[in-house]
Design a protein around this motif. Sequence first.
Motif, PDB file in Angstrom:
ATOM      1  N   ASP A 183     -14.732  -7.130 -42.411  1.00  0.00           N
ATOM      2  CA  ASP A 183     -14.996  -8.319 -42.383  1.00  0.00           C
ATOM      3  C   ASP A 183     -15.752  -9.508 -41.622  1.00  0.00           C
ATOM      4  O   ASP A 183     -14.445 -10.486 -41.170  1.00  0.00           O
TER       5      ASP A 183
ATOM      6  N   ALA B 271     -15.675  -4.367 -46.072  1.00  0.00           N
ATOM      7  CA  ALA B 271     -15.282  -5.962 -46.925  1.00  0.00           C
ATOM      8  C   ALA B 271     -14.353  -6.347 -47.070  1.00  0.00           C
ATOM      9  O   ALA B 271     -13.300  -5.699 -45.612  1.00  0.00           O
ATOM     10  N   GLY B 272     -14.243  -7.503 -47.178  1.00  0.00           N
ATOM     11  CA  GLY B 272     -12.665  -8.467 -46.985  1.00  0.00           C
ATOM     12  C   GLY B 272     -12.802  -9.656 -47.878  1.00  0.00           C
ATOM     13  O   GLY B 272     -13.728 -10.262 -47.981  1.00  0.00           O
TER      14      GLY B 272
ATOM     15  N   ARG C  92     -13.071 -12.238 -46.706  1.00  0.00           N
ATOM     16  CA  ARG C  92     -13.925 -13.287 -45.682  1.00  0.00           C
ATOM     17  C   ARG C  92     -15.329 -13.404 -46.375  1.00  0.00           C
ATOM     18  O   ARG C  92     -16.302 -14.016 -46.488  1.00  0.00           O
ATOM     19  N   MET C  93     -15.534 -12.415 -46.077  1.00  0.00           N
ATOM     20  CA  MET C  93     -16.556 -11.655 -46.958  1.00  0.00           C
ATOM     21  C   MET C  93     -17.054 -12.250 -48.712  1.00  0.00           C
ATOM     22  O   MET C  93     -18.220 -12.375 -49.191  1.00  0.00           O
TER      23      MET C  93
ATOM     24  N   THR D 104     -11.593  -3.050 -48.289  1.00  0.00           N
ATOM     25  CA  THR D 104     -11.195  -3.501 -46.553  1.00  0.00           C
ATOM     26  C   THR D 104     -11.165  -2.707 -46.036  1.00  0.00           C
ATOM     27  O   THR D 104     -11.055  -1.024 -46.750  1.00  0.00           O
TER      28      THR D 104
END
Length: 930
Positions: free
Chosen positions: A368, A392-393, A395-396, A494
């Motif tokens: 992330d 991913a996460g 923040r993205m 994530t």
Amino acid sequence: MLILGPLGFATPWLLAALAAQPVLWLILRAMPPAPKRLAFPGVRLLQGLRDRNPVAQRTPWWLLLLRILAVGLLILAFAGPLWKPVVTAPASGPLLVIVDSGWAAAPDWSARQARAERALNDAAAAGRPTALLMADGQGADGPLAFEAADRLIAGLNGAAPQAWTSRLPDDPAGALVDVPEGPLSTLWVADGLDGENRAAWLSALSERGPVTVVPPGRPITALSLAEGDTPSLTLHGTDALPRAILAIGPDPQGIERELAKLTPGDPVTEGGITRHPVAIDLPPELRNRITRFQIEGEAHAGGVVLADDRVRRRKVGLVGDQDSAAEGQQLLSPLHYLRQALEPTSDVVEGGLGDVLNTAPDVIVLADQIGMPETDQLAAWVEDGGMLIRFAGPRMAASDRLADDPLLPVRLRPGGRDIGGALSWGDPRGLAEFSGDGLFAGLAAPEDVAIRAQLMAEPAPDLSSRTIASLTDNTPLITRAERGQGQVVLFHVTANAEWSNLPISGLFVEMLDRLVASARASVPDEAQATDREQSFWTPELVLDGYGRTQNADDLAPVLGGDLALGPGPGQPAGLYRAGERQQALNAGGPLVLATWPGAVIEEAASAPGRDLKPPLIVIAVLLLALDALASALLARGMRVRRGATAAMVVGALILMMPAPGAQAQATPTEIDEETIRAADEVALAYVLTGEEDVDLLSEQGLSGLARVMSLRTSVEPGAPVAIDLDTADLSVLTFLYWPVTEGQPTPSPQAYVRLNHFLRSGGMILFDTRDGDLAGVGGPDMSGTLQALAAPLDVPPLAPIPDDHVLTRSFYLLEDFPGRWQGNPVWAEAPPAGAERLEGQPFRTLNDGVSPVVIGANSWAAAWALDESGVPVLPVGRGFEGERQREMAFRFGINLIMYVLTGNYKSDQVHVPALLDRLREESGEIEVMP
């Protein structure tokens, strides 16, 4: 054979010559003859005189005995005496010779062939019908054919050990259907291991007649890769002696050599087999360069382990938010899940992106992360071959700069997708089945894995080709794209359990292992048997029975299910590829010793008996030398001195003779007569390719060039020397012609060490691809075979030979270098930077020495080839133009050899005035006479 107690004679009829010993005694005793008594009155004048050199009327009895004894010893010696010979009862009926031909038979293969050949010769002399069964699993199914034994010797001599264990036909009863009448005798030259169908064959043969087993003459050893997360090896052996393990791979110059030597641990003995654990405790940078492990001093496929991903551990860099100090927060950190999944099989380093890049990792994992300041450095690292795995996460998903990120495999939609939350109408999605030919082929998608949120990819024409894992609704879960020589992978979820339960499943560990293994020419885990069952595997590199690498072009692809059975006919030990995956198939493994109930075990030291012929001949020669010395003493005077001198010479020669059975110590590289001849004269050498027509043409070509050089120059080369790169000593050579063929085997690492030393010490190799550059590649890498052969050599930068190169004028003035073909560029060492033509001088100083490599495609040996009468072997061109082209080919050959022998001296001669002028300017003391 005549047997007298412990003494036997191979040719007893020669003993009849002993009956002539009394006649010989009488003949020698009568020498010299008795004087004849004649009445002569003048003899009275000689009375009272004393003869200073009297001649004996009779030979002394002790000298007669000495001579008789010497002759008798010679008669006994040539009668073939044997001490305690093995006496075999005269056998009749058919004979079956079985020779185990697996990798365990390779160390003493020549001795096995000799024992089997002796049995075939004995059977041929007795007229017994014989069958030969090579236990390599490659024979045709059906009954064994019994025929004259001498017809089987050629097949025995042409056989070789294979890169798998010995294998016998499945149906012994069917194979023995056509056995001739009479009790069947069997000689089984065994390798000592329990192979397939061995017990069934032993039982079937024991019912038909006696079975004699020849055991191996040396201990059996094998090397295998131990199972487990930590890479290690296991050394198996029938003796408890530990042997060092060599780690072999390319050095920084690309030359394969010994990189490290591993020491076995404490032994464990069970069932007659001793096992030594061998830890691979090496730095990751060194371990990743290893291509094979090999038992020191052993030359068989069972002693070789080809390195796969369990050996070449990857260095993985983790970049993300640091774990919180609280234990509960640590369990929620994405880095915690990644660390737990990667540490068992990889070397994990953590820190900021800049610090991780400085450690030169193979894989970098970003959890992330977006908009990092080191993005440009990271992009360059990926372009150079690195693998970037991103997760991913939140923040993205919240970033508005996703479209500007250059390190994403696909375009992403901002915001993400919530498919299992409290505010969504849908249910969590499961995983779709993985593609049968993709990176995750063979992995099972658990039904309990659920995805609750993900980043969505923008629709695109290439989206499906970049998706390597998807959900049940066909939305991408993992996407991948190539960037230069590297690749970028994105998990659309994530790395922790916030968006899915994938990170807490065993599938997550397996997927990361596959991804990390696919970085930089990886080899998947052998333990994943289901991985092998998905597709065909194409052999890339295979081993022969001696553990040497061979070309695999002639082998067909192998089914994954068959590959899981291990090495065998059609799938020898080696490296196999299926799509993006590569698998190492190794021959070695745990040893199981064979037992031989009901069979007779032949002792290794019992076969022929002790030969007494050499010591008897030595004793006879000593007696004759004593006879010569005694005769000289009896003769006195000048004859005494001459006889004593002769006896001393004979005695010195006898003392210099080696003792019976003594042998000179073998050198590491045997020097044959051809190599010795090459050291005495200028000999042109050529590399043996294994193709008879190419090797014959090379010999005829260099012979023709040597003949023309002898007529036109002061250089008189001898006959060409054939060079086997794996065994020959190259230190006495100056020129080596290397024709490139498609099926040419790659030399051993030791051969490349000798070749590089040959090049560094002033030798030259002429690579001839012989194709006339028909493919139009137009460079020094004119074929894949040439690239593979020349890659481990220390070859300098190459360039087409310019018009002012020394090769154009070393003897003849040339503008082109034709062979059977012409008009193609010829490559040599590139001129140094800044080598410019001086004013008023026609040539440049291109390099100080001889170019170690010249590469071309003009098939020069075909143009040089002459038969014994001096007639060209192959046509060149048409008519007069063709003969002129052949003449220019000979001139190029003469220029080339002169260039090798004299270097750039002609180029230096051109620059002598300029050099003297410069010296005069610098010193002001040198004057040049006009």
